[in-house]
Design an enzyme around this catalytic site. Structure first.
Site, PDB file in Angstrom:
ATOM      1  N   SER A  26       0.859  -1.182   0.000  1.00  0.00           N
ATOM      2  CA  SER A  26       0.000   0.000   0.000  1.00  0.00           C
ATOM      3  C   SER A  26       0.898   1.237   0.000  1.00  0.00           C
ATOM      4  O   SER A  26       2.110   1.135   0.211  1.00  0.00           O
ATOM      5  CB  SER A  26      -0.914   0.010   1.233  1.00  0.00           C
ATOM      6  OG  SER A  26      -0.239   0.505   2.378  1.00  0.00           O
ATOM      7  N   PRO A  27       0.309   2.431  -0.203  1.00  0.00           N
ATOM      8  CA  PRO A  27       1.121   3.654  -0.148  1.00  0.00           C
ATOM      9  C   PRO A  27       1.731   3.895   1.225  1.00  0.00           C
ATOM     10  O   PRO A  27       2.665   4.695   1.358  1.00  0.00           O
ATOM     11  CB  PRO A  27       0.138   4.760  -0.531  1.00  0.00           C
ATOM     12  CG  PRO A  27      -1.218   4.184  -0.311  1.00  0.00           C
ATOM     13  CD  PRO A  27      -1.086   2.730  -0.589  1.00  0.00           C
ATOM     14  N   LYS A  28       1.230   3.202   2.238  1.00  0.00           N
ATOM     15  CA  LYS A  28       1.764   3.377   3.583  1.00  0.00           C
ATOM     16  C   LYS A  28       3.183   2.836   3.717  1.00  0.00           C
ATOM     17  O   LYS A  28       3.879   3.134   4.695  1.00  0.00           O
ATOM     18  CB  LYS A  28       0.845   2.702   4.604  1.00  0.00           C
ATOM     19  CG  LYS A  28      -0.549   3.307   4.666  1.00  0.00           C
ATOM     20  CD  LYS A  28      -0.525   4.778   5.041  1.00  0.00           C
ATOM     21  CE  LYS A  28      -1.936   5.321   5.205  1.00  0.00           C
ATOM     22  NZ  LYS A  28      -1.949   6.753   5.587  1.00  0.00           N
ATOM     23  N   ASP A  29       3.622   2.025   2.750  1.00  0.00           N
ATOM     24  CA  ASP A  29       5.017   1.577   2.753  1.00  0.00           C
ATOM     25  C   ASP A  29       5.966   2.768   2.725  1.00  0.00           C
ATOM     26  O   ASP A  29       6.988   2.795   3.423  1.00  0.00           O
ATOM     27  CB  ASP A  29       5.302   0.692   1.546  1.00  0.00           C
ATOM     28  CG  ASP A  29       4.848  -0.744   1.744  1.00  0.00           C
ATOM     29  OD1 ASP A  29       4.251  -1.042   2.792  1.00  0.00           O
ATOM     30  OD2 ASP A  29       5.093  -1.563   0.837  1.00  0.00           O
ATOM     31  N   ALA A  33       5.766   4.517   6.196  1.00  0.00           N
ATOM     32  CA  ALA A  33       6.390   3.739   7.262  1.00  0.00           C
ATOM     33  C   ALA A  33       7.907   3.782   7.161  1.00  0.00           C
ATOM     34  O   ALA A  33       8.608   3.987   8.162  1.00  0.00           O
ATOM     35  CB  ALA A  33       5.898   2.291   7.212  1.00  0.00           C
TER      36      ALA A  33
END
Length: 465
Positions: free
Chosen positions: A140-143, A146
């Site tokens: 996801s774009p949260k990679d 994070a």
């Protein structure tokens, strides 16, 4: 007898000499021409990464050693220099290495920008989507977020590999998944607090990634038991209980704080935005995205309008039902119909949609709020209809936030001239939404109906003129 006494012979000799010289020059540059574009793009991709020691030099070293010598340049490699100072800007795209990546973090970034052909055909405008579900750690774009948060925390000494530190975060799932995967890769533990109304697939995946998961009752942000506030408290408790003066091992609890941590929007300003500009050749008319933490829309907007100076690009918020951000952008007031007295329900955002929609302004959203030009409200029914449409027409199987983005992209496209280009985000796979979004789609009977053929009738929106 000399060549000067025979003009034809002299001319033939001159042609032969010129031909031979051409052959030699071609051989001399044989290693150079095919590499020009590749080397330029390689430098562009890896410049920022090298500055932060994120990439291995294995691939480039191997290529240099394996190059054949050239007649004009000898056995040494030819180095091309680019004197465009903009290439030294650390906000430029950090792309995946063309060679060997240094661990799972090397699989983050340079996601494809794909055309959703059915939406383009229906609207007469080109609808493009960044396939962020192809990021390699948490998908996801949260990679991106994070990784940036962890690296910034390490640079500040808040996290130290091998000390036994634990990362704490309050999340509806995607950020926690990315943090859990990267935590393992970096030698940390992860402790995730999430609302109990989120899909079970996400908490199950977190368990398999080795994270401790606390599913907690839904509560307002003002409550100490809200999942974000609980994660903050757990981090503080960890640090206090493990302090060496208390007989502990000295490890610390780090609260990632994705909603307020500026590393969030900075990650998208430094990577997602530049990638979109590069992949479109700077030719886009609108960018559409939802907001949970607000980091994606704020960071991309900052790059488009500040860094790239693309002031004419319209930035449009995609907001699900129950969220107050639509009214904040359109009318300057944070309000949702679910806030009306007598109608308030147990959930903060009364929607089947996960990952986007909120009833407060975060620091990350505020970082780009002034650059958002418009907002589109998307109902749960529209999101379900769009999710099914994408499967039926394009073979794209995504989750609820991606469906919201695509509905809003269609609406935004109808307000632009024919032939305009709109970019949005595909956040995560539908496999994380089987027990909620796709269960609802099944209950609505959408999967048993004939294949829909009119997008605007399906979504109950006006067709473009």
């Amino acid at each position: 007898m000399s060549l000067s006494d025979h003009p034809r012979a002299y001319g033939s000799a001159a042609i032969a000499v010129a031909f031979t010289a051409g052959v030699l020059v071609t051989l001399g540059f044989k290693d150079l021409y095919p590499d020009l574009e590749g080397r330029f793009q390689s430098k562009r991709r890896n410049n920022w990464a090298r500055r932060r020691d994120r990439r291995t030099s294995t691939s480039n070293t191997t290529k240099t050693q394996n190059r054949r010598s050239s007649i004009f340049f000898g056995a040494g490699p030819v180095f091309l220099e680019d004197h465009d100072t903009s290439l030294e800007d650390p906000s430029l795209t950090r792309l995946r290495s063309a060679g060997i990546c240094a661990g799972i973090s090397g699989c983050i970034g340079l996601t494809p920008l794909i055309e959703i052909r059915s939406l383009s055909a229906a609207t007469g405008r080109t609808i493009l989507a960044k396939a962020e579900f192809l990021n390699g750690a948490g998908n996801s774009p949260k990679d991106r977020v994070a990784l940036r948060m962890l690296e910034d925390a390490e640079a500040a000494g808040l996290l130290v590999p091998g000390r036994g530190d634990t990362i704490y975060e309050g999340t509806v799932g995607s950020t926690g998944i990315s943090l859990a995967a990267l935590a393992r890769a970096k030698g940390y533990r992860a402790h995730i607090c999430m609302p109990e109304d989120q899909s079970l697939e996400k908490s199950d995946l977190l368990h398999h990634l080795g994270a401790t998961v606390e599913r907690v009752a839904v509560a307002p942000i003002t409550s100490p038991e809200h999942f974000v506030n609980l994660a903050r408290r757990r981090a503080a408790e960890h640090t206090a209980s493990h302090a060496k003066e208390n007989g502990g091992d000295g490890s610390r609890g780090y609260f990632a704080d994705q909603f307020e941590n500026p590393s969030n929007f900075a990650a998208h300003q430094a990577t997602t935005g530049p990638e979109i500009v590069a992949q479109t050749g700077g030719k886009l008319d609108a960018f559409v995205a939802g907001a949970g933490t607000g980091g994606t829309i704020a960071g991309v907007a900052r790059h488009l309008k500040d860094d790239a100076q693309m002031q004419d690009v319209r930035v449009v918020l995609a907001d699900p039902q129950g969220s107050g951000l639509y009214n904040k952008i359109r009318h300057g007031v944070m309000y949702s119909a679910t806030e009306k007295e007598g109608t308030r329900r147990r959930q903060q955002v009364d929607s089947i949609v996960e990952g986007v929609g909120i009833n407060r302004i975060t620091e990350n959203f505020e970082a780009g709020r002034d650059l958002i030009d418009d907002a589109v409200k998307v109902s749960d029914e529209q999101a379900c209809q769009m999710a099914r449409w994408l499967v039926e027409h394009d073979g794209i199987f995504v989750g609820s936030s991606s469906a919201v983005n695509c509905v809003a992209a269609v609406v935004a496209a109808t307000k632009l001239p024919e032939g305009s280009r709109v970019v949005t985000i595909l956040c995560d796979s539908g496999t994380r939404h089987l027990s909620k979004l796709w269960k609802r789609i099944g209950e609505m009977g959408l999967e048993d109906e004939p294949k829909p053929d009119n997008l605007f009738t399906l979504l109950d929106i006006k067709e473009p003129r």
